[in-house]
Design an enzyme around this catalytic site. Sequence first.
Site, PDB file in Angstrom:
ATOM      1  N   GLU A  31       0.842  -1.191   0.000  1.00 50.53           N
ATOM      2  CA  GLU A  31       0.000   0.000   0.000  1.00 50.53           C
ATOM      3  C   GLU A  31       0.883   1.248   0.000  1.00 50.53           C
ATOM      4  OE1 GLU A  31      -3.848   0.239   2.047  1.00 50.53           O
ATOM      5  OE2 GLU A  31      -2.955   1.858   3.241  1.00 50.53           O
ATOM      6  N   HIS A 116      -9.904   2.184  -3.479  1.00 48.56           N
ATOM      7  CA  HIS A 116     -10.518   2.546  -2.200  1.00 48.56           C
ATOM      8  C   HIS A 116     -11.669   3.509  -2.451  1.00 48.56           C
ATOM      9  CE1 HIS A 116      -6.935   1.525   0.601  1.00 48.56           C
ATOM     10  NE2 HIS A 116      -6.802   0.889  -0.549  1.00 48.56           N
ATOM     11  N   LYS A 217     -20.848  -6.537   7.910  1.00 48.44           N
ATOM     12  CA  LYS A 217     -20.265  -6.126   6.624  1.00 48.44           C
ATOM     13  C   LYS A 217     -19.979  -7.346   5.749  1.00 48.44           C
ATOM     14  CE  LYS A 217     -16.889  -3.493   8.340  1.00 48.44           C
ATOM     15  NZ  LYS A 217     -15.722  -2.565   8.358  1.00 48.44           N
ATOM     16  N   TYR A 320       2.070  -1.973   4.636  1.00 50.31           N
ATOM     17  CA  TYR A 320       1.903  -0.524   4.524  1.00 50.31           C
ATOM     18  C   TYR A 320       3.296   0.079   4.361  1.00 50.31           C
ATOM     19  CZ  TYR A 320      -2.755  -1.501   6.402  1.00 50.31           C
ATOM     20  OH  TYR A 320      -4.034  -1.987   6.590  1.00 50.31           O
TER      21      TYR A 320
END
Length: 629
Positions: A31, A116, A217, A320
Site C-alpha cells: 500500500e 478505495h 459487513k 503498509y
Amino acid sequence: MEDWARPKEKMKVVEKIRAAEVEDMPLFSFEYFPPRTDEGVENLFERMERMVSYGPSFCDITWGAGGSTADLTLDISNRMQNMILDLLRRSIRIWSSIWIWISLASSQVCVETMMHLTCTNMPVEKIDHALDTIKANGIQNVLALRGDPPHGQDKFVQVAGGFACALDLVQHIRAKYGDYFGITVAGYPEAHPDMIQGEEGVSLEGYNNDLTYLKRKVDAGADLIVTQLFYDTDIFLKFVNDCRQIGITCPIVPGIMPINNYKGFVRMTGFCKTKIPDEVKAALEPIKDNEEAVKAYGIHLGTEMCRKILANGIKTLHLYTLNMEKSALAILMNLGLIDESKIPRSLPWRRPTNVFRVKEDVRPIFWANRPKSYISRTLGWDQYPRGRWGDSQNPSYGALSDYQFMRPRSRDKKLQEEWAVPVNSIEDVQERFMNYCLGKLKSSPWSELDGLQPETKIIDEKLVQINLKGFLTINSQPAVNGEHSDSPSVGWGGPGGYVYQKAYLEFFCSPEKLNALVEKCKALPSLTFIAVNKDGQCVSNIGPNDVNAVTWGVFPGREIIQPTVVDPASFIVWKDEAFAIWTRGWANLFPEGDPSRALLEQVESKYYLVSLVDNDYIHSDLFAAFEDI
C-alpha cells in the site's frame, strides 16, 4: 505452484488469495499514499515499478482525508495508462469533487489494483458514477470504507444523499452490481479507534460490538478483510480466532507497517490508538534518535511478526510501505518470499491487469522501450491479440495512431543532465547513442525504462560499433536459439520452457547509409527490413502485411507463444512517435535558436527509421550487414 506464464483469469484479489491457499503459497501486497510534491509523485511511480517486479498480489494507494488530495488524485490519475487514463477522459469533471481513493498502480506499473472508495463527501450518485466507470474500465476490486472526517472536523458527518457507514456502502455495491466486484473491508484487531477510550483501551462490550459490525459487513457481501496496523501479533491472532468463532469465514489479511523512524511510529500509533508492547517500547527507547538503528529494528520486528503469522497458517501479508521500499522488501527477503536474483517475467513485456487485457500476449516490438506509450495508445481496443498478431487493420484492434507525450517525469531531470549536452556535429550525436549503449548514460529520449535491458548487454559492443558508423540504435535484441526460460538475461514464461529470438535492430540513419545497407542486404537473404522517413517515404523488402514473429517460446503442455512481432503497418504508426522524439524529447532540451537544436531537427527531417531482422536465428550474423559501410 502457479504457472505465471498463463493469462491470469482470476482478477479479484480474494480469488487470488483462495487459489494460493489451495497451493499453500504465501502472498504479499503493498500500500502507498500520494506524495505532497510533483517530484515525490514521480519518484513514487519509479519506486512502485521496482517493487512490483517482485510480484505482489495487488497494490493500493490511499488519498487524504475528506478528499483533501483530490487535485493530486487527478494529477496522478492522468498519469495512469490503461483503464485509469480512459476513465479520467470521460469523467474528469466529477473527480475534483468526489471523495474516492483509487489505486495508482493498476496500469502504470501493471499490477492488480484495489480501488478505495469511501462515504466521505460522496452522494450516492457520485458513488454510482465512480463504480460504473471503473467497471467499464475493468477494475474488479474495491475497498469499501466509511472514511475519516475531512480536515478540520473531529467526527464523520454523513453527506446529504450519501451513506453513513461502510456497511451501507457494501450493501449498495452488492445490491446494484451483484458479484462483479470483489469487496474488501477494514478489520480492527484492537477495535475501531472510535471505540477505544484512553489508556484503558476498548471495553469487552465495545470490542464485541465492533466484531458484530464486521460480521454484518461480511454478511452484506464483503469477501475479504484487511486489518488496521498492529504491533502485538497475539492481539491479531486472537482477533482472527474471535472472527472465526462468530462465523466470519472470509480471508483476513494482516496489515503490517514496518517502523521506519521513531517520530513517525509514535505519530501513527497515536492516531490509530495502537497498543505498543512493552518489549517494543524497551527496544526503541535507547535508539529512538538513531534512524538507521530504528529502521533495522523495524525490519527485525516486522520479520518476526510475519514469521509468527505465517506459522499460524495465515499466508497473505499486506505491507503498509509508507512509500519506502527498503524495509518492506527487506522483510520479504528475510522471509524468503522474494529473491532479488529471480524476478520472473511471464512475457518479455509486462501485461496490464485490466480484466479486458488478461489474455493479451502479442505486441509489436517497436514499443519495447516505451510500454506506457503503447498501453495508452491501445486503451479503447475492443479486442487484444492472443496467440498471433493477425491483421492490425482489423477494426476490433482499434487505432494505434492516437498518442500523447507523457508530462515531464522526474527521469526527465536525468535526460536534462545527460542529453542537454551541446552537439555540434553528427559525430557528437553518434557519441550520445554510443555512450548509452556502453551504459555511461542511464536515460534515453526513446526509452521509458532505466538504462539498458539485460539482453542488450549481450550485444552492447557491437551496438557501439554500428553507432560509430552512423546507425543510431534505439531498440535491439540478440538472436537466441533455445535458451532455458529461466535465463536471467533473456528468459521469460515460467520454468521448463525454451525461448527463441531473431536478432533485431532498430535505428536511424542517413539516406546514404540506408542505400549502402540495402545493397548489403541483397547478398544476405535472411535479412528483412523496413525503412521510412518522417514524410512517410518507405523502402522495404517485405510486403505491407507480412507480420514476422521475432520472439517465441515453447513450454510443456502448451501451444507456442509468440509475444513479440514486427508488423509493417504498426511500424508506420510508430515512426511518427519515434521521429517526434527528436524534437520533443531531445531538441526541446535546448533553447530556440541553439545550434544543437537546429542539428537535431535537421537529423529528424532527413534521416530514415529502419527496422532490421535476421530471420536465421540459428546462424545469425546480423551485424555482418554493417561491415565495410
